[in-house]
Scaffold this motif. Structure first.
Motif, PDB file in Angstrom:
ATOM      1  N   ARG A 192      -4.423  -3.072   3.797  1.00 53.94           N
ATOM      2  CA  ARG A 192      -5.113  -2.002   4.515  1.00 53.94           C
ATOM      3  C   ARG A 192      -5.612  -2.540   5.844  1.00 53.94           C
ATOM      4  O   ARG A 192      -6.258  -3.593   5.875  1.00 53.94           O
ATOM      5  N   GLY A 193      -5.297  -1.828   6.923  1.00 54.37           N
ATOM      6  CA  GLY A 193      -5.740  -2.278   8.235  1.00 54.37           C
ATOM      7  C   GLY A 193      -4.976  -1.563   9.327  1.00 54.37           C
ATOM      8  O   GLY A 193      -4.172  -0.664   9.050  1.00 54.37           O
ATOM      9  N   PRO A 194      -5.188  -1.980  10.592  1.00 53.21           N
ATOM     10  CA  PRO A 194      -4.445  -1.383  11.694  1.00 53.21           C
ATOM     11  C   PRO A 194      -2.945  -1.653  11.526  1.00 53.21           C
ATOM     12  O   PRO A 194      -2.563  -2.744  11.093  1.00 53.21           O
ATOM     13  N   ALA A 195      -2.121  -0.659  11.884  1.00 57.97           N
ATOM     14  CA  ALA A 195      -0.679  -0.742  11.621  1.00 57.97           C
ATOM     15  C   ALA A 195      -0.053  -2.049  12.080  1.00 57.97           C
ATOM     16  O   ALA A 195       0.652  -2.722  11.318  1.00 57.97           O
ATOM     17  N   LEU A 196      -0.305  -2.412  13.318  1.00 60.62           N
ATOM     18  CA  LEU A 196       0.355  -3.592  13.867  1.00 60.62           C
ATOM     19  C   LEU A 196      -0.077  -4.869  13.156  1.00 60.62           C
ATOM     20  O   LEU A 196       0.737  -5.760  12.907  1.00 60.62           O
ATOM     21  N   VAL A 197      -1.357  -4.941  12.798  1.00 62.63           N
ATOM     22  CA  VAL A 197      -1.880  -6.123  12.117  1.00 62.63           C
ATOM     23  C   VAL A 197      -1.247  -6.244  10.722  1.00 62.63           C
ATOM     24  O   VAL A 197      -0.821  -7.323  10.312  1.00 62.63           O
ATOM     25  N   VAL A 198      -1.153  -5.103  10.027  1.00 67.45           N
ATOM     26  CA  VAL A 198      -0.537  -5.095   8.690  1.00 67.45           C
ATOM     27  C   VAL A 198       0.940  -5.480   8.792  1.00 67.45           C
ATOM     28  O   VAL A 198       1.444  -6.300   8.010  1.00 67.45           O
ATOM     29  N   GLN A 199       1.650  -4.908   9.775  1.00 73.07           N
ATOM     30  CA  GLN A 199       3.080  -5.196   9.941  1.00 73.07           C
ATOM     31  C   GLN A 199       3.308  -6.667  10.276  1.00 73.07           C
ATOM     32  O   GLN A 199       4.222  -7.294   9.732  1.00 73.07           O
ATOM     33  N   THR A 200       2.480  -7.206  11.139  1.00 77.62           N
ATOM     34  CA  THR A 200       2.630  -8.603  11.541  1.00 77.62           C
ATOM     35  C   THR A 200       2.399  -9.531  10.354  1.00 77.62           C
ATOM     36  O   THR A 200       3.159 -10.471  10.131  1.00 77.62           O
ATOM     37  N   PHE A 201       1.364  -9.221   9.563  1.00 75.01           N
ATOM     38  CA  PHE A 201       1.083 -10.031   8.372  1.00 75.01           C
ATOM     39  C   PHE A 201       2.252  -9.955   7.392  1.00 75.01           C
ATOM     40  O   PHE A 201       2.710 -10.975   6.863  1.00 75.01           O
ATOM     41  N   ALA A 202       2.758  -8.726   7.167  1.00 70.34           N
ATOM     42  CA  ALA A 202       3.860  -8.536   6.213  1.00 70.34           C
ATOM     43  C   ALA A 202       5.103  -9.307   6.670  1.00 70.34           C
ATOM     44  O   ALA A 202       5.778  -9.957   5.862  1.00 70.34           O
ATOM     45  N   GLN A 203       5.406  -9.249   7.958  1.00 75.01           N
ATOM     46  CA  GLN A 203       6.582  -9.961   8.454  1.00 75.01           C
ATOM     47  C   GLN A 203       6.437 -11.463   8.273  1.00 75.01           C
ATOM     48  O   GLN A 203       7.402 -12.159   7.968  1.00 75.01           O
ATOM     49  N   LYS A 204       5.217 -11.956   8.446  1.00 74.65           N
ATOM     50  CA  LYS A 204       4.968 -13.388   8.268  1.00 74.65           C
ATOM     51  C   LYS A 204       5.211 -13.799   6.810  1.00 74.65           C
ATOM     52  O   LYS A 204       5.820 -14.833   6.540  1.00 74.65           O
ATOM     53  N   VAL A 205       4.728 -12.975   5.895  1.00 77.68           N
ATOM     54  CA  VAL A 205       4.939 -13.261   4.464  1.00 77.68           C
ATOM     55  C   VAL A 205       6.433 -13.263   4.142  1.00 77.68           C
ATOM     56  O   VAL A 205       6.949 -14.167   3.493  1.00 77.68           O
TER      57      VAL A 205
END
Ligand code: NI
Length: 135
Positions: A103-116
């Protein structure tokens, strides 16, 4: 509620009908509304990367791969403000599946997911992002 009248080619109408039937929509209006919401939600997120979102990030990894479980755990602790909860399933002797609610701002969530997903040892995964907009 407004009533829209639209014209589309027979071929496209047939495809829409099949698509909507296959997904179990009771009527075409509801199917069309969902398509519209999805598309508008995505374009809203693209135009406003700070849109509040929730998402599920699911991925499969081999827990024998050196330190991957530890690295994934560290990443989630490092971003505990984004990770609401996670669920782990032991698929077989080697493979694990994890689903993380974010849960969070779209770009922050997307960036975290891509890193994982880019992490060594993570085989396959996908982020399903849902903007928290009212429509
Ligand atoms: Ni496991």
């Amino acid at each position: 509620m407004q009533r829209l009248t639209i014209s589309i080619d027979d071929d496209l109408a047939d495809q829409f009908e099949q698509w909507s039937d296959a997904r179990g929509y009771a009527n075409r209006s509801e199917a069309f509304r969902d398509l519209l919401r999805k598309e508008l939600g995505q374009s809203h997120v693209q135009a406003h990367p700070d849109t509040a979102c929730v998402g599920t990030l699911s991925f499969v990894y081999d827990h024998h791969e050196r330190t991957v479980a530890l690295r994934l755990m560290d990443m989630q602790h490092d971003h505990h403000e984004l990770t609401v909860s996670s669920m782990h399933a032991h698929l077989d002797h080697d493979l694990c599946m994890e689903t993380v609610i974010l849960r969070g701002p779209a770009l922050v969530v997307q960036t975290f997911a891509q890193k994982v997903l880019a992490e060594r040892g993570v085989h396959q995964g996908h982020l399903h992002l849902v903007p928290l907009t009212r429509a």
